[in-house]
Design an enzyme around this catalytic site. Structure first.
Site, mmCIF file in Angstrom:
data_model
loop_
_atom_site.group_PDB
_atom_site.id
_atom_site.type_symbol
_atom_site.label_atom_id
_atom_site.label_comp_id
_atom_site.label_asym_id
_atom_site.label_seq_id
_atom_site.Cartn_x
_atom_site.Cartn_y
_atom_site.Cartn_z
ATOM 1 N N GLN B 131 0.830 -1.208 0.000
ATOM 2 C CA GLN B 131 0.000 0.000 0.000
ATOM 3 C C GLN B 131 0.859 1.250 0.000
ATOM 4 O OE1 GLN B 131 -2.422 -0.923 3.529
ATOM 5 N NE2 GLN B 131 -1.293 0.662 4.625
ATOM 6 N N GLY B 132 0.685 2.061 -1.043
ATOM 7 C CA GLY B 132 1.457 3.290 -1.180
ATOM 8 C C GLY B 132 0.686 4.454 -0.592
ATOM 9 N N SER B 134 1.749 6.447 2.976
ATOM 10 C CA SER B 134 2.547 7.481 3.654
ATOM 11 C C SER B 134 3.584 8.098 2.724
ATOM 12 C CB SER B 134 3.280 6.883 4.851
ATOM 13 O OG SER B 134 2.369 6.440 5.811
ATOM 14 N N SER B 166 5.491 -1.190 3.343
ATOM 15 C CA SER B 166 5.861 -2.551 3.713
ATOM 16 C C SER B 166 5.738 -3.477 2.515
ATOM 17 C CB SER B 166 4.954 -3.057 4.832
ATOM 18 O OG SER B 166 5.092 -2.229 5.960
ATOM 19 N N GLU B 248 -11.703 -3.611 7.095
ATOM 20 C CA GLU B 248 -10.935 -4.342 8.086
ATOM 21 C C GLU B 248 -11.029 -3.571 9.390
ATOM 22 O OE1 GLU B 248 -6.781 -6.516 8.157
ATOM 23 O OE2 GLU B 248 -6.673 -4.372 8.030
ATOM 24 N N SER B 363 -1.883 6.149 14.241
ATOM 25 C CA SER B 363 -1.134 6.253 15.485
ATOM 26 C C SER B 363 -2.088 6.169 16.671
ATOM 27 C CB SER B 363 -0.357 7.571 15.529
ATOM 28 O OG SER B 363 -1.258 8.643 15.702
ATOM 29 N N GLU B 365 -2.272 8.144 18.998
ATOM 30 C CA GLU B 365 -2.824 9.480 19.271
ATOM 31 C C GLU B 365 -4.001 9.810 18.351
ATOM 32 O OE1 GLU B 365 0.352 8.632 19.104
ATOM 33 O OE2 GLU B 365 0.871 8.960 21.191
#
Lengths: 305, 382
Positions: B131-132, B134, B166, B248, B363, B365
């Site tokens: 997955q592209g 970030s 990844s 998901e 994240s 946060e």
């Protein structure tokens, strides 16, 4: 699997809520230094059948839901023991205080009891000792419950129930009461940080507070749903001990964070927060607290293979 | 309210567990998380073959519709599958995200040709996506992404950079978020492209890291792809991506793997006579309890999915509970294992593979901000 209340559960909780509202007193927002056992409320709840749902076609989950709701109102009543532990004992003596053999220290409702339920895990025995056969030393009520130290002098009459089952139901009742009291303290805290303004805006608008409140929410939800699941699987010892572990650590966390977010008003006697938080510390350390519950989780987990 | 697992989910769990007991090789080490296994490692190679085997038995895409190679298994069966596979270190490897959300996104937004091209192969475990998302300046604020895809007749010309991608070295395709509207800002003007990884103009470089995880950065230099590789409407790809991610809802069952690792730890400490060391039973018990609690809050999410309710903040609660349970467990495992700092030990693999959980799916946060806003009704900065 259904994680929402069903119609019957909603109706039961609605009726219990009405009863609790009827008994809500004007001075109920203050923790009394000499609390009186809520005999009238207990009698009315019993007469309506809410304290014995487990033995009258309901489930431990129904009993936990009732105990949670009653614990939010904080009557002076051992609601968890009564609805979750006592029905499994099939005995007449009430109020009855559970007492783990080999442990010392003061216990809740020690001087309101007619009997003591002595649970000996090592010997796997459970017995009832009349209060007349116990030494009783009152230990005050600063933390919201009448507290006393007990020392049974005799072995008592044995009951036909496994010690492990008693411990599981005790831990479950404890988790239910913590979830109720902590849930109420947390709801109160969320409302407070929405209302309280500093620097011209609600303090709940600050990220430092928002994130801490969200962390609390996660811990409260974890304890709540684990307690519900443990109730459904009762008297599974691992699940009950896990629920008590998560609930007891959450109780400490809610105590500290709720007080920090409230500031000084939170520890005044005119403001209701202390009613829940003081009791949370009693509940959080019952049976040795999260440390002892955690050890029990490992014991039960390893035993189950 | 009741907590009985549906019969078919119990049966399915048993069936898949038996299959894994039988099919996972003796060298398979649950301490190594396949998601963080190095590209080219035996674990990694094994996953690709194993996905095909899972597919043959109907364990790869049971929740997909029959026409794409599934049998429309319910949410509880899928949860049972996730728990069982997660518990043994997920032998699907990176394939878990293809089957859980990229495939469903193609089903919802794909053209008939895209569906024909991708779905049967994905369902057989033959192709894998990365997955592209970030970029160097677009992390939690993903909508700040700047990689452009400028229309040139029936092609897009892609320029820009992705990071923390990844599995890029082993993936066949990239689910790529790009800006198709020049000069646009924020969530508008973004599109999704399904890009083959073997085209000139696309370079993937590994990023060495302390997890030894297959992190990469991607560089796009005048990469040309046909307009037909766009998934969903032009300039409205943000909605496609966000919608896809809701397929998901809890991500990996990190608590299930943590529980399995704790069991492994208990076995080792018993054999070495160390279970009675002060603090050991307590620390393990609290970690087990946290894992059970994470599962209990995940039930709410699965229940909502089973009833086709829109995802709510209970998903964020479940994610955090699962992440924290795993962290609590791996910290305990690291602390209590004598051989923790030995490369390749149980604790070494457990701690390193748990490291990215606080960032990988939004994240902590960002999740806390969503809970504060949507569950607690607190207004203010995220």
């Amino acid at each position: 699997m259904d994680t929402a209340l069903d119609g019957t559960q909603e109706a039961i909780l609605g009726a219990v809520g009405n009863l609790l509202a009827k008994h809500r007193s004007v001075d109920g927002s203050v923790l009394k230094r000499d609390p009186e056992y809520a005999c009238d409320l207990e009698r009315e709840l019993a007469e309506a059948g809410f304290l014995d749902v487990v033995t009258s076609g309901g489930s431990y989950l129904d009993a936990v839901l009732i105990a949670e709701l009653v614990a939010r109102e904080l009557p002076v009543l051992p609601i968890g023991w009564r609805t979750i532990l006592w029905p499994a004992l099939h005995c007449e003596v009430w109020p009855l205080v559970p007492w783990k053999a080999g442990t010392g220290g003061p216990v809740r409702f020690g001087d309101s009891a007619r009997g003591v339920l002595v649970i000996d895990e090592e010997r796997d025995t459970v017995a009832i000792v009349d209060i007349g056969d116990c030494e009783v030393r009152s230990a005050g009520a600063a933390w919201g419950y009448p507290i006393a130290e007990l020392r049974p002098r005799v072995e008592g009459r044995s009951l036909a129930i496994a010690a492990a089952d008693c411990m599981a139901l005790w831990r479950l009742s404890l988790a239910a009461e913590i979830v109720g009291a902590a849930g109420a303290a947390f709801d109160h805290t969320v409302q407070y940080i929405k209302d309280r303004k500093q620097f011209g805006r609600p303090i709940g608008g600050n990220q430092a507070i928002r994130h801490r409140a969200a962390r609390l929410a996660v811990e409260v939800e974890k304890a709540r749903y684990l307690t519900y699941e443990a109730a459904w699987r009762a008297p599974d010892p691992e699940m009950a001990a896990a629920a008590a572990t998560v609930a007891a650590s959450m109780a400490e966390f809610v105590f500290q964070e709720a007080h920090q977010m409230h500031g000084a008003i939170g520890y005044t006697r005119e403001f209701p927060l202390h009613r829940w938080t003081m009791r949370l510390r009693v509940l959080g350390k019952e049976l040795g607290g999260a440390v002892a519950h955690g050890i029990a989780v490992t014991g039960a987990h390893a035993a189950a293979g | 309210m009741e907590f009985d697992w549906p019969e078919e989910a119990l049966a399915f769990r048993k069936e898949v567990s038996a299959f894994l007991d039988h099919e996972l090789p003796a060298w398979w080490d649950i301490g190594v998380n396949t998601l963080t296994a190095e590209a080219g490692s035996p674990h990694h190679e094994f996953c690709r073959e194993f996905c095909a085997k899972l597919a043959q038995h109907g364990y790869l895409t049971p929740h997909w519709p029959a026409e794409y190679g599934g049998r429309e298994a319910g949410a509880w069966e899928l949860f049972a599958l996730t728990e069982v596979l997660s518990a043994c270190g997920d032998p699907r490897g990176q394939q878990y995200m293809n089957v859980n959300w990229i495939g469903p996104a193609i089903m919802r937004y794909g053209t008939p040709e895209q569906k024909r091209h991708f779905l049967p192969k994905m369902s057989r475990g033959e192709i894998q996506f990365c997955q592209g998302f970030s970029e160097p300046d677009a992390g939690s604020d993903l909508a700040a992404l700047r990689t452009t895809a400028i229309r040139d007749n029936d092609e897009y010309v892609v320029n820009g950079q992705k990071v923390w991608t990844s599995y890029a070295l082993t993936a066949d395709f990239c689910f790529l978020l790009v800006r198709t509207s020049p000069g646009s800002r924020g969530p508008t003007g973004i599109s999704v492209l399904l890009v083959p990884m073997n085209l000139p103009g696309l370079i993937a470089r590994p990023i060495p890291n302390i997890m030894d995880h297959g992190f990469c950065e991607l560089f796009f230099d005048e990469l040309r792809v046909p307009v037909s590789s766009r998934l969903g409407p032009e300039d409205d790809g943000w909605a496609v991506a966000m919608d896809a991610l809701t397929f998901e809802r809890i991500g990996m069952a990190r608590f299930a793997r943590a529980l399995r690792l704790l069991d492994e730890l208990i076995g080792r400490l018993r054999r070495s006579g160390e279970m009675s060391r002060p603090g050991t039973a307590e620390r393990i018990g609290r970690a087990i309890a946290a894992c059970h609690a994470a599962r209990a809050v995940a039930y709410r999410v699965i229940d909502a999915r089973a009833r086709s309710l829109p995802p709510g903040p209970e998903g964020n609660v479940a994610r955090l509970a699962s992440n924290w349970a795993e962290q609590f467990a791996v910290d305990a495992i690291f602390e209590l294992s004598r051989d923790a700092v030995e490369t390749g030990s149980l604790a070494d693999g457990a701690l390193r593979s748990a490291l990215p959980s606080g960032h990988a799916t939004g994240s902590v946060e960002v999740n806390l901000g969503i809970i504060a806003k949507r569950l607690l009704g607190l207004k203010g900065e995220a």
